[in-house]
Design a protein around this motif. Structure first.
Motif: not given
Ligand SMILES: CC(C)(COP(=O)(O)OP(=O)(O)OC[C@H]1O[C@@H](n2cnc3c(N)ncnc32)[C@H](O)[C@@H]1OP(=O)(O)O)[C@@H](O)C(=O)NCCC(=O)NCCS
Length: 150
Positions: A39, A44-45, A47, A63, A65, A74
């Motif tokens: 993570i 494509d995350v 944080r 996350d 998409r 997440a």
């Protein structure tokens, strides 16, 4: 305990603090080593962490998409002594902006009243149930928010 906090990007350097936070906040569902590393490093995350006097007091990851036009929250956690101070609201609202998607989705334990209240307060709506999804066979509620102006 209250106090001012900042919301900033998180990175792999936050591994140890995030692991500790996850273990404290999710006694039944704390992520294993590789999930925490993932993570903090996968593409494509989004944080983000909350920092109070140099210490991580909250964390959120989303996350993204793009093919679904959606983002999934997440994980979200705030250190116990720093709760009810607006940290989770600040983390979610910043994440919503940075993910830049049309919809944000998440799932939450049916018994997690604090988190469900938080999501409802921010405009997330109940969309379904995943039966016996969590460890201990507890149901997951699936929530969703359509973002305006994206
Ligand atoms: C859920 C959690 C992230 C909330 O973090 P927080 O920083 O305390 O939340 P905020 O201060 O931004 O709270 C915003 C709103 O959420 C709701 N809320 C938060 N905690 C609540 C509680 N214990 N009981 C009822 N409502 C609660 C309230 O509506 C609150 O607004 P208010 O303080 O004006 O009444 C935190 O309790 C936590 O980390 N819990 C353990 C991990 C977890 O359950 N994560 C979510 C997994 S889906």
């Amino acid at each position: 305990m209250t106090g001012s906090f900042q919301i900033v990007d998180a990175s792999w350097r936050d591994f140890n603090e995030l692991r500790q936070l996850e273990n404290e906040c999710f006694p039944l569902d704390a992520w294993p080593f590789w999930d925490v590393l993932g993570i903090l490093t996968l593409p494509d995350v989004v944080r983000l962490k909350a920092v109070t006097h140099g210490k991580m007091t909250g964390f959120i990851a989303g996350d993204v998409r793009r093919h679904e036009g959606a983002g999934w929250i997440a994980t979200l956690a705030v250190t116990e002594g720093y709760r009810r101070n607006g940290i989770a609201i600040a983390l979610i609202t910043t994440l919503e902006i940075q993910m830049n998607v049309k919809k944000v989705k998440l799932c939450v334990r049916r018994s997690n009243t604090a988190a469900i209240n938080l999501y409802h307060k921010l405009g997330y709506q109940d969309k379904g149930v995943w039966e016996k999804y969590y460890v201990g066979n507890e149901d997951a509620l699936v929530l969703e928010k359509v973002l305006e102006g994206v």
